[in-house]
Design a protein around this motif. Structure first.
Motif, mmCIF file in Angstrom:
data_model
loop_
_atom_site.group_PDB
_atom_site.id
_atom_site.type_symbol
_atom_site.label_atom_id
_atom_site.label_comp_id
_atom_site.label_asym_id
_atom_site.label_seq_id
_atom_site.Cartn_x
_atom_site.Cartn_y
_atom_site.Cartn_z
ATOM 1 N N LYS B 40 0.848 -1.190 0.000
ATOM 2 C CA LYS B 40 0.000 0.000 0.000
ATOM 3 C C LYS B 40 0.886 1.243 0.000
ATOM 4 C CE LYS B 40 -3.420 -2.467 2.719
ATOM 5 N NZ LYS B 40 -3.497 -2.981 4.081
ATOM 6 N N PRO B 41 0.496 2.265 -0.778
ATOM 7 C CA PRO B 41 1.361 3.454 -0.887
ATOM 8 C C PRO B 41 1.671 4.090 0.460
ATOM 9 C CG PRO B 41 -0.451 3.576 -2.460
ATOM 10 C CD PRO B 41 -0.692 2.368 -1.624
ATOM 11 N N GLU B 42 0.689 4.086 1.382
ATOM 12 C CA GLU B 42 0.968 4.777 2.653
ATOM 13 C C GLU B 42 2.078 4.077 3.445
ATOM 14 O OE1 GLU B 42 -2.000 3.494 1.814
ATOM 15 O OE2 GLU B 42 -2.927 2.380 3.474
ATOM 16 N N LYS B 43 2.165 2.739 3.292
ATOM 17 C CA LYS B 43 3.240 2.017 3.981
ATOM 18 C C LYS B 43 4.590 2.424 3.402
ATOM 19 C CE LYS B 43 0.308 -0.255 6.394
ATOM 20 N NZ LYS B 43 0.100 0.165 7.785
ATOM 21 N N MET B 44 4.609 2.574 2.065
ATOM 22 C CA MET B 44 5.871 2.917 1.421
ATOM 23 C C MET B 44 6.270 4.353 1.750
ATOM 24 S SD MET B 44 6.426 0.006 0.377
ATOM 25 C CE MET B 44 8.114 0.435 -0.029
ATOM 26 N N GLU B 45 5.278 5.220 1.843
ATOM 27 C CA GLU B 45 5.586 6.603 2.225
ATOM 28 C C GLU B 45 6.184 6.642 3.628
ATOM 29 O OE1 GLU B 45 1.882 8.628 1.579
ATOM 30 O OE2 GLU B 45 2.234 8.568 -0.589
ATOM 31 N N TYR B 46 5.613 5.838 4.505
ATOM 32 C CA TYR B 46 6.143 5.782 5.859
ATOM 33 C C TYR B 46 7.592 5.285 5.847
ATOM 34 C CZ TYR B 46 7.090 4.119 10.565
ATOM 35 O OH TYR B 46 7.689 3.891 11.767
ATOM 36 N N LEU B 54 15.371 4.409 -0.617
ATOM 37 C CA LEU B 54 15.498 2.976 -0.897
ATOM 38 C C LEU B 54 14.252 2.383 -1.553
ATOM 39 C CD1 LEU B 54 17.062 1.845 2.509
ATOM 40 C CD2 LEU B 54 18.248 2.078 0.338
ATOM 41 N N TRP B 55 13.233 3.211 -1.779
ATOM 42 C CA TRP B 55 11.929 2.610 -2.073
ATOM 43 C C TRP B 55 11.275 3.066 -3.358
ATOM 44 C CZ3 TRP B 55 11.885 -1.058 1.316
ATOM 45 C CH2 TRP B 55 12.534 -0.859 2.527
ATOM 46 N N GLY B 56 11.908 3.930 -4.117
ATOM 47 C CA GLY B 56 11.224 4.459 -5.289
ATOM 48 C C GLY B 56 10.062 5.320 -4.853
ATOM 49 N N LYS B 57 9.171 5.590 -5.790
ATOM 50 C CA LYS B 57 8.054 6.457 -5.451
ATOM 51 C C LYS B 57 6.847 5.616 -5.047
ATOM 52 C CE LYS B 57 5.329 10.165 -7.410
ATOM 53 N NZ LYS B 57 4.795 10.454 -6.090
ATOM 54 N N ALA B 58 6.233 5.972 -3.911
ATOM 55 C CA ALA B 58 5.039 5.249 -3.464
ATOM 56 C C ALA B 58 3.907 5.511 -4.450
ATOM 57 C CB ALA B 58 4.640 5.723 -2.070
ATOM 58 N N ARG B 59 3.192 4.452 -4.819
ATOM 59 C CA ARG B 59 2.128 4.618 -5.808
ATOM 60 C C ARG B 59 1.214 3.397 -5.795
ATOM 61 N NH1 ARG B 59 6.030 1.737 -7.501
ATOM 62 N NH2 ARG B 59 5.916 0.418 -9.329
ATOM 63 N N GLU B 60 0.046 3.571 -6.389
ATOM 64 C CA GLU B 60 -0.844 2.433 -6.607
ATOM 65 C C GLU B 60 -0.411 1.756 -7.896
ATOM 66 O OE1 GLU B 60 -3.416 1.218 -4.952
ATOM 67 O OE2 GLU B 60 -4.094 2.787 -3.567
ATOM 68 N N TRP B 61 -0.209 0.464 -7.879
ATOM 69 C CA TRP B 61 0.122 -0.242 -9.114
ATOM 70 C C TRP B 61 -0.233 -1.701 -8.956
ATOM 71 C CZ3 TRP B 61 4.114 -4.048 -9.599
ATOM 72 C CH2 TRP B 61 4.806 -4.289 -8.402
ATOM 73 N N SER B 62 -0.260 -2.416 -10.084
ATOM 74 C CA SER B 62 -0.553 -3.846 -9.999
ATOM 75 C C SER B 62 0.277 -4.611 -11.026
ATOM 76 C CB SER B 62 -2.032 -4.094 -10.268
ATOM 77 O OG SER B 62 -2.220 -5.480 -10.516
ATOM 78 N N ASP B 65 -1.291 -5.297 -14.381
ATOM 79 C CA ASP B 65 -1.410 -4.275 -15.418
ATOM 80 C C ASP B 65 -0.207 -4.299 -16.341
ATOM 81 O OD1 ASP B 65 -3.702 -3.532 -14.162
ATOM 82 O OD2 ASP B 65 -2.789 -1.845 -13.085
ATOM 83 N N LEU B 66 -0.398 -3.715 -17.511
ATOM 84 C CA LEU B 66 0.725 -3.622 -18.438
ATOM 85 C C LEU B 66 1.724 -2.577 -17.939
ATOM 86 C CD1 LEU B 66 1.116 -5.347 -20.879
ATOM 87 C CD2 LEU B 66 0.292 -3.454 -22.318
ATOM 88 N N ASP B 67 1.174 -1.469 -17.436
ATOM 89 C CA ASP B 67 2.022 -0.372 -16.977
ATOM 90 C C ASP B 67 2.242 -0.487 -15.473
ATOM 91 O OD1 ASP B 67 3.339 1.925 -16.440
ATOM 92 O OD2 ASP B 67 1.658 3.273 -16.900
ATOM 93 N N TRP B 68 3.487 -0.676 -15.085
ATOM 94 C CA TRP B 68 3.789 -0.820 -13.657
ATOM 95 C C TRP B 68 4.150 0.520 -13.023
ATOM 96 C CZ3 TRP B 68 6.713 -6.004 -12.259
ATOM 97 C CH2 TRP B 68 5.930 -7.084 -12.708
ATOM 98 N N LYS B 69 3.968 1.576 -13.785
ATOM 99 C CA LYS B 69 4.219 2.935 -13.287
ATOM 100 C C LYS B 69 5.622 3.066 -12.680
ATOM 101 C CE LYS B 69 -0.685 3.513 -12.365
ATOM 102 N NZ LYS B 69 -1.671 3.494 -11.293
ATOM 103 N N LEU B 70 6.588 2.557 -13.418
ATOM 104 C CA LEU B 70 7.971 2.666 -12.965
ATOM 105 C C LEU B 70 8.440 4.104 -13.121
ATOM 106 C CD1 LEU B 70 9.353 -0.540 -14.676
ATOM 107 C CD2 LEU B 70 9.127 -0.183 -12.226
ATOM 108 N N PRO B 71 9.369 4.541 -12.283
ATOM 109 C CA PRO B 71 9.911 5.894 -12.466
ATOM 110 C C PRO B 71 10.649 6.002 -13.802
ATOM 111 C CG PRO B 71 11.120 4.680 -10.772
ATOM 112 C CD PRO B 71 9.918 3.859 -11.115
ATOM 113 N N ALA B 72 10.745 7.220 -14.332
ATOM 114 C CA ALA B 72 11.329 7.415 -15.663
ATOM 115 C C ALA B 72 12.765 6.890 -15.723
ATOM 116 C CB ALA B 72 11.278 8.895 -16.028
ATOM 117 N N ASN B 73 13.504 7.059 -14.645
ATOM 118 C CA ASN B 73 14.923 6.665 -14.671
ATOM 119 C C ASN B 73 15.149 5.283 -14.049
ATOM 120 O OD1 ASN B 73 14.294 7.308 -12.063
ATOM 121 N ND2 ASN B 73 16.245 8.317 -11.627
#
Lengths: 346, 556, 175
Positions: B40-46, B54-62, B65-73
């Motif tokens: 859950k994003p709130e856990k990652m934000e914490y 160490l955690w990338g950006k907290a986000r909803e993803w699955s 899905d085709l798009d895992w919403k990875l960061p650009a870099n």
């Protein structure tokens, strides 16, 4: 397919000195330049790689334990000293067994089907074929390589002569056939065959897995050919090889082309060695799951990059957060202030 | 599970014979059931607020899905992280270079045995990473990518990592058989560290991590509720034994701090083992305390990255220092003991207070030199020593209704070497003990298939498949010796082995070793007990109960 | 000679062939690494396949012990229910026997005019399929029940505690 590529590639490699020496008369090039360069690549590459590994840190002691550890009562629970070493000396023995006896491979099991009166049972039974093939191959290769020292040493040390005597004990043919030559070929063929026939191994094999095997096979065959069939001029060859170690390079005219093929293939092997999986030879010595004692509960191990800034979530913060319900539940508090409900404070 | 195909598809599917593809070309199945839910994003934000970067950006993803919403870099992050770890971990660098693909490990993995999926062979699981190593960092790999089995980091590769490095339980069985000791667990840890950097994570691991950090236990239970729960168990013990045992919590000035996985406090059947601890300590009048702050022995951080592992582990010494404890006694747990045995002192040994000393049993006087550095002792070492010195009055016949076998947990077996002590305890508290076949126990033990953060219900099929080898071995002793109980010394085992046994060897129950100790422990001369720790009648007292059958015994 | 006795004579051969067909329902890569003709059943999954087909074949001929049949079916379906198969694929192995028998016997029996025997026997296989479906559903139900139970067990003491909280509030509300 990968196996075929490798075979084809080694075949092409054989052609290079064949034409280079016979047609282009590049005897010095193939007799001296190539082997010396290859040896330098081997030496530098090998050392570089090992140093490069060594420069990486060993943050944690992570031996894979393969038996009972040193117990509080070693008499009651006998420690398995060489699979679960506690001291440096025990670890040394573990490494010796691993390097010289391939102990982990000796453990190998294979699932197999057994008929019992209650039907079929799958059991994981000891399977030592891989171990046997590996031992056969590595020891023959080692002794064959050692035997070649006679070409680089003058006078020839006694242990080499002794070894050659034992190796040729069967006294078959002239010159006497060496047992290790046969074993080496057998070892390579068995390992190669296993890779081709066992479907699991076949599936995971790359061209870079077949290539060294085929190359070593070619090296061995070319060596056997020149010794037993071409019967090359050994005196002249020793002349050349002694020249190599004394930096007094010259290529006697009487050396036949089969020698150049052999030397070229060996050169390829040497040059390829540091960039390939063949580096498992020095790598085993640096494997942290084998070369460390299982003693981190008794002795402090230092992690060079241990970050002292990573600290536990402080108890004081915990008490601040949960102090009120803790006080209500009767749990002791370090700071009684934390136990007061906010409205009381106000 | 894949979707239900139409009838004609089924017929093609039966005769469907696609060409055999090399493993790099074989596509990965991302349908649900093949992956764990992301955090859950709130856990990652914490977590990011506690250990930034160490955690990338907290986000909803699955993962479905085709798009895992990875960061650009993401690619740069992973490749750089990989390079950095090659320098920080010799294990990784050496293991990347020296595998000869001999195949000795291939059929040693429980997931491979149960599924037949080639990528579950340890050698291929590691190749998922090695191929990238060669493609990105070695000359040969860059020049001749196909021939050397090399490839560069791509999104599909990363996604494949996510599937297969969360199908490894870090059990190290492959490492035992590898002629070079190559340890897939080590590579799984590294791959997971890298995936965390770009925000690929699973909730079943991250939520407990966050909870452990804040509340001290994996479910996020607050201290007062924790105390209530412990009190429940004290009540139950009283009902069974008539004795009101003490359960000191957060108390200063005791010699020993006791830490066990919090699963033992909350989860059935771990709670019976926990009750066993309480009874044993009360019987001995042991000078000890429990802590709500450091109430999680298990280290969920070890399933993520070494930083969190250290941070969560640091609580143990922090609490021992605060309470003035001399040494720590640890409960039955698998990966907790891998961390305590092989990592703890290295990570946090320098935070030990001056009051800490080498563990010494106050009852027998035995000094446990083998834990002189960590100052932490395994409960089965402690109990085994008590039994050796005849300090416990035991009535093993109270366990006569149990025909017991013992499951070696992977970590104590292959990351520690604790094999005989638990067996000694078991043999002393029960009369019917039977070993499973030799090649499935001790250092060759088969995993429960739920370790390393895979013990979540959304991948139950994967776990059951992976549990097949253990299930077979269990079935074997069930058929041969009428075994009806499998003992273990791991909280994760106590959770995962239940469905495993229910599915592959129905009728076998799972117990902790100290639950059996509790059954057998005779508090005082002539003590009569009619109930076992589960409040079920002991052998010989079945009639005294009414005809009510406990629900979990109906099928047995 | 009845069709059953013809089958009985070839039990070993046909059940092995059936097992081979079942093996082919796995991905090609998996089949490949499970090995060649000789050792492809030398693993826990393979052994269950061959055991189940060896047991089921004679049971089908005798057709008098439903319990025995369902036990054999259960053995195999239990594994297939947790592997990567759709429900239809998971129990498709039963129909593979039909395919096998048609491949082996359809033509000669048509020639001899005894096709009825084959069709009669196939009714048994259809029945087997029904049983397989029941067992598959049971396995899946078990798995889903285990999912729920697992969550309950993991929080056993919390659930217990949750109930207590309810009690307390009731008491509190009275005063």
């Amino acid at each position: 397919m990968n196996a075929l590529y490798s075979l084809l590639f080694v075949f092409l490699l054989v052609l290079i000195p064949l034409f280079g020496v016979d047609a282009a008369h590049l005897r010095t090039f193939f007799g001296i330049c190539i082997p010396v360069t290859a040896f330098i690549i081997f030496l530098i590459g090998f050392i570089y790689k090992v140093i490069n590994w060594g420069r990486s840190d060993v943050p944690f002691r992570i031996p894979t334990t393969g038996g009972q550890f040193l117990s509080y009562d070693p008499k009651m629970f006998k420690q398995n000293k060489y699979d679960c070493p506690q001291t440096g000396a025990q670890t040394f023995v573990r490494m010796v067994l691993e390097v010289f006896a391939f102990r982990s491979l000796f453990r190998n099991t294979a699932a197999s089907l057994h008929e019992t009166k209650d039907g079929h049972v799958v059991a994981y039974k000891s399977s030592k074929w891989l171990w046997l093939f590996a031992i056969l191959f590595h020891y023959s290769f080692f002794i064959v390589a050692l035997r070649h020292l006679r070409l680089f040493l003058e006078p020839i040390p006694f242990f080499l002569k002794g070894m050659e005597f034992v190796d040729g004990l069967l006294q078959i043919g002239t010159p006497t056939m060496y047992l290790t030559d046969v074993c080496l070929i057998a070892g390579v063929v068995l390992l190669l065959g296993r890779r081709l026939i066992d479907p699991k191994i076949n599936y995971i094999s790359y061209a870079s897995d077949y290539f060294p095997l085929v190359l070593i096979l070619a090296v061995a065959l070319s060596g056997i050919y020149m010794r037993y069939y071409a019967k090359v001029d050994v005196i002249a060859i020793k002349d050349l090889t002694m020249g190599l170690v004394t930096f007094n390079y010259h290529v006697p005219e009487t050396i036949g082309v089969s020698f150049f093929i052999h030397v070229f293939l060996v050169s390829i092997l040497m040059a390829y060695f540091p960039f390939s999986k063949l580096m498992h030879m020095p790598g085993i010595f640096l494997s942290p799951t084998r070369n460390l004692p299982n003693d981190t509960r008794a002795k402090h191990h230092v992690n060079p990059w241990n970050d002292p800034n990573i600290k536990a979530h402080a108890y004081a913060d915990y008490e601040k957060e949960f102090g009120v319900p803790m006080a209500e539940a009767g749990l002791p508090l370090d700071n009684p202030e934390n136990g007061k409900a906010p409205e009381e404070e106000a | 599970m894949s979707d239900i195909p139409k009838a004609d598809e089924l017929f093609t599917s039966i005769d469907y014979a696609p060409p055999i593809t090399g493993w790099m070309e074989t596509p990965v199945d991302f349908s649900p059931g093949n992956w764990c839910y992301p955090a859950k994003p709130e856990k990652m934000e914490y977590m990011d607020s506690k250990l930034p970067g160490l955690w990338g950006k907290a986000r909803e993803w699955s993962p479905g899905d085709l798009d895992w919403k990875l960061p650009a870099n993401w690619k740069e992050t992973v490749v750089n992280g990989f390079r950095e770890r090659l320098d920080k971990f010799r294990s990784l660098k050496v293991f990347m270079d020296i595998c000869v693909r001999c195949g000795a490990c291939a059929d040693k993995c429980h997931f491979f045995i149960g599924s037949g999926d080639p990528k579950n062979m340890p050698v291929l699981r590691a190749e998922l990473m090695r191929s990238v190593y060669r493609g990105e960092f070695t000359l040969a790999g860059k020049i001749m990518s196909k021939l050397t089995g090399s490839r560069v980091m791509e999104e599909d590769v990363l996604k494949e990592w996510f599937i297969y490095f969360y199908q490894c339980t870090q059990c190290r069985r492959c490492s035992l058989f590898c002629p070079y000791g190559i340890d897939t667990a080590e590579m799984t840890m590294m791959a997971r560290e890298l995936m965390h950097l770009v925000g690929l994570n699973t909730n079943w691991i991250m939520e407990p991590v966050a909870n452990c950090n804040i509340t001290g236990n994996h479910l996020g239970i607050q201290p007062h509720a924790f105390k209530d729960i412990v009190d429940f168990m004290v009540d139950d013990i009283e009902e069974i034994t008539g004795r009101r045992v003490k359960a000191p919590l957060n108390e200063h000035g005791h010699d020993i701090l006791f830490i066990t996985p919090s699963g033992d406090v909350f989860a059935d059947p771990g709670i019976y083992t926990f009750m066993g601890y309480l009874m044993l300590f009360d019987y001995l009048d042991l000078d000890y305390t429990l802590s709500t702050y450091a109430s999680e022995g298990g280290n969920f951080g070890s399933f993520t990255n070494n930083e969190v592992m250290k941070k969560l582990n640091a609580k143990m010494y922090h609490e021992a220092n605060r309470l003035g404890c001399k040494w720590i006694l640890g409960g039955e747990c698998g990966h907790m003991w891998r961390v305590v045995h092989q990592y703890m002192d290295t990570m946090n040994g320098d935070t030990q207070g001056p009051q800490m000393t080498t563990p010494t049993s106050p009852i027998t006087g035995t000094v446990f030199d083998t834990s002189a550095a960590t100052k932490m002792l395994h409960i089965t070492e402690f109990t085994s020593d008590l039994i050796k010195h005849n300090k416990l009055k035991l009535d093993p016949s109270r366990n006569d209704h149990l025909r017991v076998t013992f499951h070696d947990s992977c970590n104590p077996a292959r990351g520690m070497g604790l094999l005989e002590e638990p067996r000694h305890v078991i043999r002393s508290v029960c009369n019917n003990f039977f070993e499973m076949p030799e090649s499935t126990i001790r250092e060759q033990t088969f995993c429960c298939a739920g370790g390393a953060g895979l013990n979540t219900e959304e991948i139950l099929e994967i776990r059951l498949r992976g549990g097949l080898p253990r299930g077979n071995a269990l079935k074997y002793v069930q058929d041969k010796h009428d075994v009806n109980t499998m003992a273990c010394i791991c909280a994760i085992d106590r959770a995962t082995l239940i469905p495993l046994a229910d599915y592959w060897a129905p009728g076998v129950i799972i117990t902790g070793v100290h639950e059996m100790v509790a059954n057998a422990l005779v508090f005082e001369e002539g003590e009569k007990r009619t109930l076992d720790m589960r409040l079920e009648p002991l052998p010989g007292f079945e009639d005294e109960e009414d005809d009510w059958t406990p629900p979990n015994k109906e099928d047995a | 000679m009845t069709f059953e006795s013809i089958l009985a004579e070839r039990t070993a051969e046909l059940s092995e062939k059936w097992a081979g067909l079942v093996l082919q329902t796995y991905p090609r890569e998996t089949q490949k690494i499970w090995g060649r003709q000789k050792d492809r059943f030398d693993n826990p999954v393979g052994v269950t396949i061959i055991e189940a087909t060896r047991e089921l074949f004679p049971s089908l001929l005798e057709w008098d012990d439903a319990e025995k049949i369902s036990k054999s079916l259960d053995k195999l379906i239990r594994i297939r229910a947790v592997q990567d198969f759709s429900p239809s694929q998971a129990i498709s192995f039963v129909f593979l026997l039909k395919k096998l028998l048609r491949d082996e016997f359809f033509k000669p029996m048509k020639k001899e005019g005894t096709l009825e025997d084959l069709l009669r026997f196939e009714a048994k296989i259809d029945n087997l399929a029904m049983m397989a479906f029941d067992i598959y559903s049971k396995s899946r139900e078990l798995i889903y029940r285990m999912r729920v139970d697992e969550v309950k067990r993991a929080q056993h003491n919390l659930l217990k505690k949750a109930k207590m909280i309810v009690d307390v509030t009731v008491e509190e509300s009275t005063d």
